[in-house]
Design an enzyme around this catalytic site. Structure first.
Site, PDB file in Angstrom:
ATOM      1  N   HIS A  10       0.822  -1.209   0.000  1.00 56.88           N
ATOM      2  CA  HIS A  10       0.000   0.000   0.000  1.00 56.88           C
ATOM      3  C   HIS A  10       0.855   1.258   0.000  1.00 56.88           C
ATOM      4  O   HIS A  10       1.977   1.282   0.528  1.00 56.88           O
ATOM      5  CB  HIS A  10      -0.993  -0.004   1.166  1.00 56.88           C
ATOM      6  CG  HIS A  10      -0.399  -0.036   2.541  1.00 56.88           C
ATOM      7  ND1 HIS A  10      -0.067   1.104   3.242  1.00 56.88           N
ATOM      8  CD2 HIS A  10      -0.117  -1.073   3.374  1.00 56.88           C
ATOM      9  CE1 HIS A  10       0.392   0.768   4.437  1.00 56.88           C
ATOM     10  NE2 HIS A  10       0.383  -0.554   4.554  1.00 56.88           N
ATOM     11  N   ASP A  28      -0.196   4.380   1.141  1.00 58.13           N
ATOM     12  CA  ASP A  28      -0.429   5.349   2.208  1.00 58.13           C
ATOM     13  C   ASP A  28       0.374   5.005   3.451  1.00 58.13           C
ATOM     14  O   ASP A  28       0.831   3.872   3.630  1.00 58.13           O
ATOM     15  CB  ASP A  28      -1.914   5.434   2.546  1.00 58.13           C
ATOM     16  CG  ASP A  28      -2.471   4.132   3.115  1.00 58.13           C
ATOM     17  OD1 ASP A  28      -2.124   3.058   2.585  1.00 58.13           O
ATOM     18  OD2 ASP A  28      -3.250   4.182   4.085  1.00 58.13           O
ATOM     19  N   ASP A  81       6.189   1.206   6.564  1.00 57.79           N
ATOM     20  CA  ASP A  81       4.848   0.644   6.438  1.00 57.79           C
ATOM     21  C   ASP A  81       4.036   1.565   5.536  1.00 57.79           C
ATOM     22  O   ASP A  81       3.469   2.536   5.995  1.00 57.79           O
ATOM     23  CB  ASP A  81       4.218   0.537   7.833  1.00 57.79           C
ATOM     24  CG  ASP A  81       2.809  -0.012   7.822  1.00 57.79           C
ATOM     25  OD1 ASP A  81       2.414  -0.614   6.811  1.00 57.79           O
ATOM     26  OD2 ASP A  81       2.105   0.174   8.833  1.00 57.79           O
ATOM     27  N   GLU A 110      -4.900   1.886   2.848  1.00 56.91           N
ATOM     28  CA  GLU A 110      -4.895   0.656   3.639  1.00 56.91           C
ATOM     29  C   GLU A 110      -5.013   0.955   5.119  1.00 56.91           C
ATOM     30  O   GLU A 110      -5.671   0.215   5.864  1.00 56.91           O
ATOM     31  CB  GLU A 110      -3.613  -0.133   3.357  1.00 56.91           C
ATOM     32  CG  GLU A 110      -3.596  -1.555   3.915  1.00 56.91           C
ATOM     33  CD  GLU A 110      -3.046  -1.647   5.334  1.00 56.91           C
ATOM     34  OE1 GLU A 110      -3.144  -2.737   5.942  1.00 56.91           O
ATOM     35  OE2 GLU A 110      -2.498  -0.621   5.841  1.00 56.91           O
ATOM     36  N   ASP A 127       3.722  -6.529   3.502  1.00 58.37           N
ATOM     37  CA  ASP A 127       3.256  -5.491   4.420  1.00 58.37           C
ATOM     38  C   ASP A 127       3.506  -5.889   5.877  1.00 58.37           C
ATOM     39  O   ASP A 127       2.872  -5.361   6.782  1.00 58.37           O
ATOM     40  CB  ASP A 127       1.753  -5.251   4.183  1.00 58.37           C
ATOM     41  CG  ASP A 127       1.214  -4.046   4.929  1.00 58.37           C
ATOM     42  OD1 ASP A 127       2.021  -3.164   5.291  1.00 58.37           O
ATOM     43  OD2 ASP A 127      -0.013  -3.990   5.157  1.00 58.37           O
ATOM     44  N   HIS A 172       4.089   3.123  12.702  1.00 59.11           N
ATOM     45  CA  HIS A 172       3.093   4.107  13.157  1.00 59.11           C
ATOM     46  C   HIS A 172       3.638   5.054  14.229  1.00 59.11           C
ATOM     47  O   HIS A 172       2.844   5.699  14.912  1.00 59.11           O
ATOM     48  CB  HIS A 172       1.820   3.431  13.681  1.00 59.11           C
ATOM     49  CG  HIS A 172       1.051   2.667  12.658  1.00 59.11           C
ATOM     50  ND1 HIS A 172      -0.294   2.376  12.792  1.00 59.11           N
ATOM     51  CD2 HIS A 172       1.433   2.126  11.474  1.00 59.11           C
ATOM     52  CE1 HIS A 172      -0.704   1.682  11.742  1.00 59.11           C
ATOM     53  NE2 HIS A 172       0.332   1.531  10.932  1.00 59.11           N
TER      54      HIS A 172
END
Length: 414
Positions: free
Chosen positions: A81, A83, A143, A177, A200, A383
């Protein structure tokens, strides 16, 4: 494999601000930067010589590595992904490559930000390796731009080595995602793969084909607001009821108390006032029966609160997001997992199989007829501002994709 080129490709991708916006469900992609990166990659894929390069209006990018010297066999796909998570700042990223000596890493001299090894002791196993960090003010974007870089570098390698036979390969890059909406608009039929892998995952060796069942319930609490001087016997403070709701959830069954296959309830956002309060929740469990019982428990809580505070005080709206892909993978597709094991081992990587305490696009895609286990990217601490990516692990992710492609055409049942 040209490691320096692989790293530079990754660093190029993270320069694009592609944070998704979970509150913007009116357009896809939810933020314009995702489409900008998708167009940049589409141009790159055409220059590399891939065919059927297609970028649609929603920001989904697909392309084909044509078969080479192989007439039959399945079409394998690889998906990542575009994003990045909205959980931490994700624009104006300043990555830095450091040779890690096992000690705290100064990420930002000006702001005094240090990567604390004692807080993240798992990084010690990468001592002596080059690691890509941030400057401590943003996430890194491994990520999942590490996955994007690994896939594109793998197909570039095969294009430059025509002596290696392989079947048809489809690659796909998706928006949003991190909002949980990515797979919804993914055209499985157009993608045309017989099976696929999301690239991922996290640290080196990760191979995942089991994930949480996921419900994102929204709990709305209706109160009664009056002047505080006349409140006795009349006011019903929705905020107080919300606090009571949180405390009524089973003790020990929250994310901070669970691991492995243990499920949980989680209130992650609360908005409101005396009149109305809205709780955004997560329900997660690997076992489908346990998952359904957790949802039923929330409904029973609502019945109790409505009896206590009057009918209509609490409303629960369930939103199933994805289910455990194990249900589909174990139903005749374990050879796809075994292919990944062999690819990893050929790349010198020891597979580390563990259930995902989360979900991937592959979970939804597996239920839509595309078996789709998840492969590692090499990154860690996703994150957050202390996200990092060991260069050797990124290299191994790329090699793993190559080794899977080299063996995929031999798969007889898929």
């Amino acid at each position: 494999m040209d490691t320096e080129k692989l790293v530079q490709r990754f660093l190029h991708y993270v320069a694009f601000d592609t944070q998704s916006d979970e509150d913007n469900d009116q357009v896809c992609p939810s933020t314009p930067g995702q489409k900008v990166l998708a167009q940049d990659i589409a141009d790159e894929l055409k220059k590399l010589g891939l065919t059927e390069v297609d970028l649609d209006d929603n920001g989904y990018l697909m392309a084909t590595l044509p078969a080479n010297g192989v007439d039959e066999g399945p079409t394998v796909g690889f998906i990542s992904h575009l994003d990045t998570s909205p959980d931490a700042p994700g624009g104006d990223i300043h990555p830095k490559v450091c040779r890690f000596d096992g000690k705290d890493v100064v990420l930002n001299d000006e702001k005094g930000i240090v990567f604390p090894v004692n807080a993240f002791p798992e990084i010690k196993k990468y001592e002596g390796q080059d690691i890509i960090f941030t400057d401590g003010t943003t996430l890194l974007g491994a990520d999942d731009k590490a996955g994007v870089a690994a896939i594109i570098s793998a197909v570039e390698y095969l294009l430059s080595h025509p002596e290696i036979p392989h079947g048809k390969v489809r690659i796909g890059f998706t928006p949003d995602e991190e909002t949980g909406r990515s797979a919804a608009k993914f055209d499985v039929e157009k993608f045309g793969a017989d099976f696929a892998y999301t690239v991922d995952g996290g640290e080196l060796g990760g191979l995942e084909y089991e994930n949480f069942n996921a419900d994102n319930p929204v709990v709305t609490i209706h109160g009664i607001g009056v002047h505080t001087g006349d409140a006795k016997g009349i006011m019903k403070n929705a905020l107080s009821v919300a606090a009571e709701w949180q405390q009524a959830l089973p003790e020990g069954e929250k994310p901070e108390c669970t691991e492995g296959r243990e499920g949980f309830y989680h209130v992650y956002k609360m908005d409101g006032d005396v009149e109305t309060c809205v709780l955004h929740m997560l329900i997660r469990d690997h076992d489908r029966d346990h998952f359904e019982r957790r949802k039923a428990f929330l409904d029973q809580m609502a019945v109790f609160f409505n009896q206590k505070y009057s009918e209509g005080t609490v409303e629960v709206a369930h939103h199933d997001v994805y289910f455990n892909m194990l249900e589909k993978i174990q139903d005749g597709h374990m050879n796809v997992v075994e292919l990944a094991r062999k690819g990893m081992q050929a790349a010198g990587v020891t597979p580390v199989v563990a259930p995902i305490r989360g979900g991937t696009d592959g979970a939804q895609l597996s239920f839509r007829g595309l078996p789709c286990p998840n492969l590692f990217t090499g990154g860690a601490n996703f994150h957050g501002r202390f996200e990092y990516l060991p260069v050797d692990s990124l290299h191994k992710a790329c090699e793993t994709v190559v080794e899977i492609i080299k063996r995929a055409y031999t798969l007889k049942v898929y």
